[in-house]
Motif scaffolding. Structure first.
Motif, PDB file in Angstrom:
ATOM      1  N   PHE A   1       6.554   3.950  -4.088  1.00  9.34           N
ATOM      2  CA  PHE A   1       5.130   4.082  -3.798  1.00  9.34           C
ATOM      3  C   PHE A   1       4.380   2.791  -4.119  1.00  9.34           C
ATOM      4  O   PHE A   1       3.554   2.314  -3.325  1.00  9.34           O
ATOM      5  CB  PHE A   1       4.525   5.245  -4.595  1.00  9.34           C
ATOM      6  N   ILE A   2       4.651   2.234  -5.286  1.00  9.88           N
ATOM      7  CA  ILE A   2       3.945   1.026  -5.702  1.00  9.88           C
ATOM      8  C   ILE A   2       4.280  -0.148  -4.784  1.00  9.88           C
ATOM      9  O   ILE A   2       3.377  -0.873  -4.315  1.00  9.88           O
ATOM     10  CB  ILE A   2       4.289   0.679  -7.168  1.00  9.88           C
ATOM     11  N   LEU A   3       5.555  -0.351  -4.506  1.00 13.09           N
ATOM     12  CA  LEU A   3       5.958  -1.472  -3.659  1.00 13.09           C
ATOM     13  C   LEU A   3       5.453  -1.295  -2.222  1.00 13.09           C
ATOM     14  O   LEU A   3       5.038  -2.268  -1.584  1.00 13.09           O
ATOM     15  CB  LEU A   3       7.480  -1.607  -3.678  1.00 13.09           C
ATOM     16  N   THR A   4       5.475  -0.058  -1.727  1.00 17.81           N
ATOM     17  CA  THR A   4       4.963   0.190  -0.382  1.00 17.81           C
ATOM     18  C   THR A   4       3.466  -0.079  -0.327  1.00 17.81           C
ATOM     19  O   THR A   4       2.957  -0.656   0.640  1.00 17.81           O
ATOM     20  CB  THR A   4       5.249   1.636   0.046  1.00 17.81           C
TER      21      THR A   4
ATOM     22  N   ALA B   1       1.490  -1.825   3.301  1.00 20.90           N
ATOM     23  CA  ALA B   1       0.296  -1.138   3.794  1.00 20.90           C
ATOM     24  C   ALA B   1      -0.480  -1.963   4.809  1.00 20.90           C
ATOM     25  O   ALA B   1      -1.560  -1.560   5.243  1.00 20.90           O
ATOM     26  CB  ALA B   1      -0.619  -0.766   2.624  1.00 20.90           C
ATOM     27  N   GLY B   2       0.050  -3.132   5.181  1.00 24.15           N
ATOM     28  CA  GLY B   2      -0.624  -3.951   6.174  1.00 24.15           C
ATOM     29  C   GLY B   2      -1.808  -4.730   5.647  1.00 24.15           C
ATOM     30  O   GLY B   2      -2.638  -5.213   6.422  1.00 24.15           O
ATOM     31  N   GLU B   3      -1.896  -4.868   4.335  1.00 24.10           N
ATOM     32  CA  GLU B   3      -2.976  -5.633   3.709  1.00 24.10           C
ATOM     33  C   GLU B   3      -2.374  -6.672   2.771  1.00 24.10           C
ATOM     34  O   GLU B   3      -1.277  -6.472   2.232  1.00 24.10           O
ATOM     35  CB  GLU B   3      -3.899  -4.719   2.904  1.00 24.10           C
TER      36      GLU B   3
ATOM     37  N   ALA C   1      -5.695  -8.075  -1.755  1.00 26.57           N
ATOM     38  CA  ALA C   1      -6.675  -7.089  -1.304  1.00 26.57           C
ATOM     39  C   ALA C   1      -6.327  -5.698  -1.838  1.00 26.57           C
ATOM     40  O   ALA C   1      -7.214  -4.932  -2.225  1.00 26.57           O
ATOM     41  CB  ALA C   1      -6.743  -7.077   0.217  1.00 26.57           C
ATOM     42  N   VAL C   2      -5.034  -5.374  -1.836  1.00 27.64           N
ATOM     43  CA  VAL C   2      -4.607  -4.087  -2.370  1.00 27.64           C
ATOM     44  C   VAL C   2      -4.928  -4.004  -3.859  1.00 27.64           C
ATOM     45  O   VAL C   2      -5.453  -2.992  -4.348  1.00 27.64           O
ATOM     46  CB  VAL C   2      -3.102  -3.865  -2.138  1.00 27.64           C
TER      47      VAL C   2
END
Length: 461
Positions: free
Chosen positions: A232-235, A240-242, A246-247
Motif C-alpha cells: 500500500f505504501i509503495l503503491t 499513483a501517478g503523482e 506531491a504524495v
C-alpha cells in the motif's frame, strides 16, 4: 481527477483474490469446504474467531468472498465509488473473519432493498447502509440456528426486519453524535440489539456472548500484514501517478485534518496519500497488538482491516494513536492487562473515537480511549454479543457525552446538533480540490462544520 475512483473496483477484486489465494496456500485445500461449512453453521455471537473454529484457510476464503460480493453489490447498484467504498470493503473483509459470512449477510441486504422499494428510492442510495447493517448478521445466524425458536424462515425474517429498519435509524443516530464517532452504524445497531435482546428473553430465549480466540498465528499474519501494508505504501508513493513529493505533501496535509465524520480523504487528497495512510495505519494497528502482548487472529486482523478501511475516511496516525494509548492506560487502571481479548479489540476498534482526538486535541483522545476501555466491556452484555460493532455502540455513547461537555466547558460554545442526512454523502463521487484549503482545527472551528467540501455531498452530511 475523476480517474482516482476508476481503480477501486479492480483493486478490490485483486485484493480479494489475493486473500482467497492466501487462504488456499496457508491451509490444506481439502479443509476449506469443511471450514466454510463450520462458519456458515455457527451462531456467530461475539467473539467467534473463524480462524479458531474453521482454520486460517476457510477464514480467509470467507473474507475474500464476502469482499467480492460486497464490491459487486456496490457496482451493480450503481452507488458511486468514493472514500467510503474503501471503508465498506475494510469492514466487510475484516468482520468476515469473525461474524459475517457468505450466507448471513443476505437477509439484511434484502431488507434494505425492500426499504428502498418502499420509499420509492433507488437502491444505490441505501447500498452502503445495507452492507453496514450486516453488523447484526450474528442475530440472523442466531435466530436461524441457535435460538430456542430457531428456524431458517425466522432467521431470514429477522434479517429482513433489520435491513428494513436500520436505514432510517442510522441516519438519525449520526446527528446526535456530531461526527465524533466514526462507527455510526455500530451505535444504531447497538440500540436495536438492546431492544431485541429483552424481547427474546421475554419469550424464553437467552442469547449470550461466546469466546473463540486463536493464539498461534502471530508469525503468519504478521508477515502477510507487513507485506500488504508495504505494498500500500509503495503503491501510494510510486504507483499513483503523482510525484513522490506531491504524495508526501498530500499525506502531511491529511495528517492535519481532524477526521471528524464525514471526511472523505480519497475525494480530498487523492489515491496516493490515502494509500500511504492505509499502509501506515495498518502497521500501527499491528504494532499496537504486539506492544500489548496480544495475538494476531481473526478478530484482531479484522480490527486492523477496519482501521485500514477508515484510513480513507477519518483515521490517521495522529488521531488514532492517542485513543490507543488511552485504552492501554485504562486497561492497567482497571486491573486488567491490555492483552485481554476484549481490550485488544478495544485498542483497535476504539479508534472510532479518533475525531475526538483530532477535533479537541490529543489529551482528549487519551481520555476518550481511557473511558472506552471501561465502557466497552459493559456494553457487550446488554446486546448479548449480537452486535459486531460493539465498539461503535460504546463509542457512540462516549461521543454523545463528551462532545457537548467539552464544547461547552473547554471551548465555551453552545453545542449544536447536525440536521443533515449522513448517507447523502455516499451518492457523491466528484473529487474535491483542497489544494487551497486550510485543514487545521482553527479553520474547522471557524466553519463549525466538518471539512469535506462545499458541494452538495458535504452540505448534505
Amino acid at each position: 481527477m475523476q480517474n482516482r475512483y476508476e481503480k477501486i473496483f479492480p483493486g478490490t477484486i485483486a485484493v480479494s483474490g489475493i486473500i482467497i489465494l492466501l487462504g488456499v496456500l496457508l491451509d490444506d485445500p481439502r479443509n476449506i469446504p469443511i471450514g466454510l461449512y463450520h462458519i456458515v453453521t455457527m451462531q456467530d455471537l461475539l467473539i467467534t474467531d473463524y480462524v479458531s473454529i474453521a482454520g486460517v484457510g476457510a477464514a480467509l476464503v470467507n473474507s475474500g468472498l464476502v469482499m467480492i460480493l460486497s464490491i459487486c453489490l456496490i457496482k451493480l447498484s450503481k452507488d458511486p465509488f468514493n472514500g467510503f467504498t474503501m471503508v465498506e470493503m475494510g469492514l466487510m473483509a475484516g468482520f468476515s473473519l469473525f461474524g459475517k459470512n457468505i450466507l448471513n449477510i443476505w437477509p439484511i441486504i434484502l431488507g434494505t432493498w425492500l426499504y428502498a422499494k418502499y420509499q420509492r428510492e433507488p437502491f444505490s442510495k441505501h447500498a452502503s447502509v445495507a452492507l453496514l447493517a450486516t453488523s447484526l448478521a450474528p442475530l440472523v445466524s442466531y435466530m436461524a440456528l441457535g435460538s430456542v425458536h430457531a428456524s431458517l424462515p425466522l432467521g431470514i425474517f429477522t434479517g429482513v426486519l433489520i435491513g428494513f429498519i436500520l436505514p432510517s435509524l442510522s441516519a438519525y443516530t449520526y446527528k446526535v453524535q456530531n461526527g465524533m464517532n466514526l462507527y455510526n452504524m455500530g451505535f444504531a445497531c447497538g440500540l436495536f440489539a438492546m431492544m431485541i435482546v429483552p424481547i427474546l428473553t421475554a419469550f424464553g430465549d437467552h442469547p449470550d456472548s461466546a469466546m473463540y480466540w486463536a493464539t498461534e498465528y502471530n508469525g503468519t499474519f504478521a508477515a502477510i500484514l507487513g507485506i500488504i501494508c508495504a505494498v500500500f505504501i509503495l503503491t501510494g508513493l510510486f504507483g499513483a501517478g503523482e510525484p513522490v513529493w506531491a504524495v508526501w505533501a498530500g499525506y502531511r496535509r491529511l495528517l492535519s485534518t481532524t477526521g471528524r465524520a464525514p471526511s472523505d480523504y480519497l475525494r480530498m487528497f487523492g489515491a496516493g496519500p490515502v494509500l500511504v495512510n492505509t499502509g501506515v495505519n495498518g502497521l500501527l494497528g499491528m504494532a499496537y497488538i504486539f506492544i500489548v502482548g496480544g495475538q494476531l487472529n481473526g478478530p484482531t486482523l479484522g480490527g486492523i482491516f477496519t482501521i485500514m478501511g477508515f484510513s480513507a475516511f477519518g483515521k490517521h496516525a495522529r488521531n488514532i494513536t492517542p485513543v490507543m494509548v488511552g485504552v492501554a492506560l485504562g486497561a492497567y487502571g482497571m486491573h486488567y492487562t491490555p492483552d485481554y481479548p476484549a481490550l485488544q479489540l478495544a485498542g483497535l476498534f476504539g479508534t472510532t473515537l479518533a475525531p475526538i482526538s483530532g477535533h479537541f486535541g490529543w489529551p482528549f483522545g487519551i481520555m476518550a480511549g481511557f473511558i472506552h476501555s471501561a465502557l466497552v466491556l459493559q456494553t457487550g452484555g446488554p446486546v448479548a454479543g449480537l452486535n459486531l460493532y460493539n465498539n461503535g455502540f460504546s463509542g457512540g455513547l462516549i461521543a454523545i457525552v463528551l462532545y457537548p461537555t467539552i464544547t461547552a466547558i473547554v471551548r465555551h460554545r453552545n453545542p449544536k446538533l447536525r440536521d443533515q442526512d449522513y448517507y447523502d454523502l455516499f451518492e457523491e463521487s466528484d473529487p474535491i480540490d483542497v489544494s487551497r484549503w486550510r485543514t487545521s482545527q482553527v479553520e474547522e472551528d471557524r466553519l463549525e462544520e466538518p471539512i469535506v467540501g462545499q458541494d452538495r455531498g458535504s452540505d448534505a452530511v
